[in-house]
Design a protein around this motif. Structure first.
Motif, short mmCIF file in Angstrom:
data_model
loop_
_atom_site.label_atom_id
_atom_site.label_comp_id
_atom_site.label_asym_id
_atom_site.label_seq_id
_atom_site.Cartn_x
_atom_site.Cartn_y
_atom_site.Cartn_z
N PRO A 76 -67.37 -17.86 2.13
CA PRO A 76 -68.83 -17.01 1.54
C PRO A 76 -68.98 -17.05 0.07
O PRO A 76 -68.19 -17.14 -0.54
CB PRO A 76 -68.29 -15.78 2.03
N ALA A 77 -70.57 -17.33 -0.10
CA ALA A 77 -70.84 -17.45 -1.37
C ALA A 77 -71.93 -16.62 -1.61
O ALA A 77 -73.07 -16.86 -0.84
CB ALA A 77 -71.15 -19.12 -1.89
N ILE A 78 -71.93 -15.92 -2.72
CA ILE A 78 -73.15 -15.40 -3.25
C ILE A 78 -73.65 -15.86 -4.53
O ILE A 78 -72.79 -16.10 -5.69
CB ILE A 78 -72.74 -13.74 -3.52
N PHE A 79 -75.04 -16.32 -4.77
CA PHE A 79 -75.33 -16.77 -5.99
C PHE A 79 -75.60 -15.21 -6.86
O PHE A 79 -76.38 -14.49 -6.34
CB PHE A 79 -76.65 -17.63 -6.09
N ILE A 80 -75.34 -15.28 -8.29
CA ILE A 80 -75.62 -14.36 -8.96
C ILE A 80 -76.57 -15.01 -10.13
O ILE A 80 -76.17 -15.95 -10.95
CB ILE A 80 -74.63 -13.58 -9.53
N THR A 81 -77.89 -14.62 -10.35
CA THR A 81 -78.65 -15.51 -11.26
C THR A 81 -79.80 -14.83 -11.66
O THR A 81 -80.26 -13.76 -11.31
CB THR A 81 -78.99 -16.51 -10.47
N SER A 82 -80.25 -15.38 -12.69
CA SER A 82 -81.70 -14.83 -13.36
C SER A 82 -82.85 -15.75 -13.05
O SER A 82 -83.95 -15.34 -13.33
CB SER A 82 -81.45 -14.98 -15.12
N LEU A 83 -82.62 -16.89 -12.19
CA LEU A 83 -83.62 -17.30 -11.46
C LEU A 83 -84.44 -16.59 -10.39
O LEU A 83 -83.59 -16.08 -9.74
CB LEU A 83 -83.26 -18.85 -10.86
N LYS A 103 -80.18 -11.01 -11.50
CA LYS A 103 -79.84 -10.23 -12.54
C LYS A 103 -81.23 -9.46 -13.21
O LYS A 103 -82.14 -10.38 -13.04
CB LYS A 103 -79.39 -11.15 -13.70
N PRO A 104 -81.05 -8.36 -13.87
CA PRO A 104 -80.01 -7.80 -13.95
C PRO A 104 -79.77 -6.76 -12.66
O PRO A 104 -80.66 -6.61 -11.72
CB PRO A 104 -80.40 -6.50 -14.93
N PHE A 105 -78.65 -6.47 -12.13
CA PHE A 105 -78.22 -5.82 -11.08
C PHE A 105 -77.24 -4.78 -11.35
O PHE A 105 -76.31 -4.71 -12.23
CB PHE A 105 -77.86 -6.83 -10.00
N ALA A 106 -77.03 -3.79 -10.33
CA ALA A 106 -76.19 -2.79 -10.20
C ALA A 106 -74.88 -2.97 -9.73
O ALA A 106 -74.87 -3.81 -8.90
CB ALA A 106 -76.67 -1.49 -9.70
N LEU A 107 -73.89 -2.86 -10.35
CA LEU A 107 -72.43 -3.26 -9.99
C LEU A 107 -72.38 -2.84 -8.50
O LEU A 107 -71.64 -3.29 -7.87
CB LEU A 107 -71.49 -2.98 -10.98
N LYS A 108 -72.80 -1.64 -8.22
CA LYS A 108 -72.37 -0.91 -7.05
C LYS A 108 -73.21 -2.04 -5.88
O LYS A 108 -72.77 -2.10 -4.66
CB LYS A 108 -72.92 0.54 -6.99
#
Length: 222
Positions: A76-83, A103-108
């Motif tokens: 499983p892959a989750i992209f974390i991105t500013s795009l 981004k930006p996102f809450a850690l929770k």
């Protein structure tokens, strides 16, 4: 067993913040700061989930995941991105990502998304697994019980059993087993592996773990 997460993020502060947060929630985090480093880590260690920033040095998150999927890696892959563009999101899912967080996102929120993907793939981290005939396995505790009595398992026996259960009714190759059981600087032992299998069969029944000659093993559900 703590789930392992690959974290590809070139922002040093954000990488460290996410790492500390996830470790606080009992995950093992393997940090990488460019695509090549992430690839090296994946070849050395089997992980349960990948968090991939897209715009990173050497090889982008898009390029890395596309290459991994072509090689048959279905982690499983989750992209974390500013795009933020719709086309970027669409491209990510076309390549084979399982989720996207901007981004930006809450850690929770990140934790919720991680837990959702892991439950979908492996089941709840907290649940026990009913193996029938009053046998229960608690993966988080490396604990096997029958009729309420604990059957002790050594570390590598428990890792092997957990791996077989996660891939129940599917072939698990020797290569995948070696990667999961032995660290990068350890030499895998065929003799030790046979001993672990023999021990597990003594508790579960010989027919529950099938040998696929010269390839690996398969856990057979009841």
């Amino acid at each position: 067993m703590q789930r392992k997460i690959l974290l590809l993020e070139d922002d040093l502060q954000l990488n460290d913040t996410i790492k500390q947060f996830l470790e606080h929630h009992h995950y093992t985090v393997l940090p990488a700061y460019d695509g090549y480093q992430a690839k090296d880590l994946l070849y050395e260690t089997e992980v349960d989930l990948m968090l991939l920033d897209i715009k990173v040095p050497q090889q982008s998150g898009f390029e890395l995941l596309e290459e991994l999927r072509k090689e048959g890696n279905d982690t499983p892959a989750i992209f974390i991105t500013s795009l933020h563009g719709v086309n970027d999101v669409s491209k990510g899912f076309d390549i084979g990502c399982d989720d996207y967080i901007r981004k930006p996102f809450a850690l929770k929120e990140l934790l919720v998304r991680i837990e959702a993907q892991l439950r979908k793939r492996y089941g709840s981290r907290e649940d026990h697994i009913d193996l029938g005939e009053n046998l229960y396995y608690y993966p988080k505790e490396f604990r096997l019980t029958q009729n309420g009595q604990t059957i002790p398992l050594k570390n590598k026996e428990a890792k092997l059993f957990t791996l077989l259960l996660e891939h129940h009714d599917r072939l698990v190759t020797y290569e995948k087993i070696h990667t999961a059981l032995w660290d990068f600087d350890e030499e895998p032992s065929a003799g030790s592996l046979r001993t672990y299998i023999k021990t597990l069969r003594s508790h579960l029944g010989k027919e529950r773990i099938e040998t696929i000659k010269n390839i690996g093993y398969r856990f057979v559900p009841q």
